[in-house]
Scaffold this active site. Structure first.
Site, PDB file in Angstrom:
ATOM      1  N   GLY A 153      -4.726  23.719  34.954  1.00 37.78           N
ATOM      2  CA  GLY A 153      -5.717  23.986  34.620  1.00 37.78           C
ATOM      3  C   GLY A 153      -6.952  23.235  33.526  1.00 37.78           C
ATOM      4  O   GLY A 153      -5.772  22.100  33.806  1.00 37.78           O
ATOM      5  N   CYS A 154      -7.489  22.637  34.216  1.00 39.77           N
ATOM      6  CA  CYS A 154      -8.756  22.191  33.360  1.00 39.77           C
ATOM      7  C   CYS A 154      -8.023  21.797  31.968  1.00 39.77           C
ATOM      8  O   CYS A 154      -8.178  21.056  31.302  1.00 39.77           O
ATOM      9  CB  CYS A 154     -10.618  22.880  33.846  1.00 39.77           C
ATOM     10  SG  CYS A 154     -10.843  24.013  33.194  1.00 39.77           S
ATOM     11  N   TYR A 155      -8.077  23.088  31.208  1.00 37.77           N
ATOM     12  CA  TYR A 155      -7.562  22.733  29.834  1.00 37.77           C
ATOM     13  C   TYR A 155      -6.860  21.978  29.639  1.00 37.77           C
ATOM     14  O   TYR A 155      -6.694  21.183  28.585  1.00 37.77           O
ATOM     15  CB  TYR A 155      -8.101  24.119  28.904  1.00 37.77           C
ATOM     16  CG  TYR A 155      -9.654  25.057  28.153  1.00 37.77           C
ATOM     17  CD1 TYR A 155     -10.644  23.900  28.218  1.00 37.77           C
ATOM     18  CD2 TYR A 155      -9.338  25.824  28.714  1.00 37.77           C
ATOM     19  CE1 TYR A 155     -11.805  24.015  27.932  1.00 37.77           C
ATOM     20  CE2 TYR A 155     -11.567  26.148  28.624  1.00 37.77           C
ATOM     21  CZ  TYR A 155     -12.047  25.895  28.330  1.00 37.77           C
ATOM     22  OH  TYR A 155     -13.152  26.600  28.138  1.00 37.77           O
TER      23      TYR A 155
END
Length: 358
Positions: A153-155
């Site tokens: 994921g981006c986070y």
């Protein structure tokens, strides 16, 4: 290098991540997209949802029927939502097709952890052990030989990359890590919901899922791998983080600031050198020395992650700041980076464009 073009399918292509996959794949010299699915948009032209792809893709969205798709493709991207990827991805893998899944369904190694954070039992627990976490900067060798890659994921991408050098060199106290991250609205996906309406999100900033965001175990899992590899069975993880995400009123982009207490004193110059050495051969990680240079606006539309590290000698803390485009390095671009490795293409293929500025 393959002598014929790689045929790929994109499952669940109507969301922002799916659209970004189609945008980047449309410029890939060795890839042909042959199948695009979206159950809620069956029959609609791809360009009806993504007008920017006019002249690049002439497809109409098809229903998600895996078996006929597998006869026409060499590799599958799944951009289906969390909890919805397990069965189609399993079917693809069992049919012998390499898969890159952009959901969270195969990122965690333990089925129990998945059920605790996502609320349902995992449908393919045996595949969790075979999936490779798709962060090339840390798992490049394994990705090359993988049949199932779980794109981060981006986070987690921002958090893991900004903390990796410190954990790998045992520079910080592992029970003091705080990650404070802020993402544009596209990170929440394309499905309409009240918090993402213009009048609700504009001119505002909101913390959400405080202490319980589902990316927390993903970040902890990968940071622990940097310490001593796999933890002995039954033992608690060495790294526990405090992670707080925020929604900010911009379309795309992510800024993450991580804090931790140092184990021993460290100078700013030494910390920067540590990061530059750690990422010396990484095309898509850029180490910057001025905090004002690290901004989501500088990486918009690109596959780069910009990072800076700063030492507060007065309190013996280190602060690492990272910025990336949540839809590119935080999703579609990173997935294509893994595809390039799996298929023997140059890792940079179709991903070297600089960010769009201003």
């Amino acid at each position: 290098m393959r002598r014929t073009r790689l045929r790929v399918a994109v499952l669940g292509a109507s969301g922002y991540t799916g659209g970004e996959l189609l945008r980047l794949l449309g410029c890939h010299p060795y890839v042909t997209v042959t199948n695009v699915t979206a159950d809620k948009s069956v029959g609609l032209p791809v360009t009806s949802l993504f007008p920017n792809l006019e002249t690049f893709h002439g497809f109409r969205f098809a229903p998600l029927h895996v078996e006929p798709i597998l006869k026409k493709v060499d590799l599958v991207f799944s951009a289906l939502p969390h909890t919805k990827s397990m069965e189609p991805v399993t079917e693809c893998v069992q049919a012998g097709k390499p898969v890159i899944d952009l959901s969270a369904d195969f990122r965690l190694t333990q089925a129990e952890t998945y059920e605790r954070w996502y609320g349902i039992p995992h449908a393919s627990p045996t595949l969790l052990k075979k999936a490779v976490y798709g962060l090339p900067e840390l798992h490049r060798a394994r990705i090359r030989w993988a049949r199932l890659v779980a794109a981060p994921g981006c986070y987690p991408t921002a958090a893991i990359l900004q903390l990796a050098p410190l954990l790998a060199h045992r520079m910080i106290q592992t029970d003091t890590i705080v990650v404070d991250s802020k993402s544009g609205i596209s990170g929440a996906g394309r499905s309409p919901a009240l918090p993402y309406h213009f009048a609700e999100a504009h001119d505002s900033m909101t913390a959400y899922n405080v202490t319980r965001h589902r990316h927390t175990p993903e970040i902890e899992q990968e940071l622990n791998r940097l310490l001593d590899g796999k933890n002995p069975k039954g033992k608690e993880a060495s790294v526990k983080i405090v992670f707080t995400p925020h929604l900010i009123p911009m379309n795309r982009g992510l800024l993450s600031t991580a804090y931790a207490k140092l184990r021993t004193p460290l100078t700013n110059d030494t910390a920067t050198t540590l990061y530059k050495d750690f990422y010396a051969n990484e095309r898509f990680v850029r180490i910057l020395e001025e905090s004002t240079s690290i901004s989501p606006t500088h990486v918009r539309g690109s596959n780069f992650c910009d990072i800076g590290v700063f030492v507060n000698q007065r309190t013996n803390h280190v602060v690492a700041v990272s910025a990336l485009d949540n839809l590119v390095k935080g999703a579609a671009g990173q997935a294509i980076q893994s595809m390039n490795l799996m298929m023997g293409f140059s890792e940079e293929t179709a991903l070297t464009s600089p960010g769009i500025f201003p």
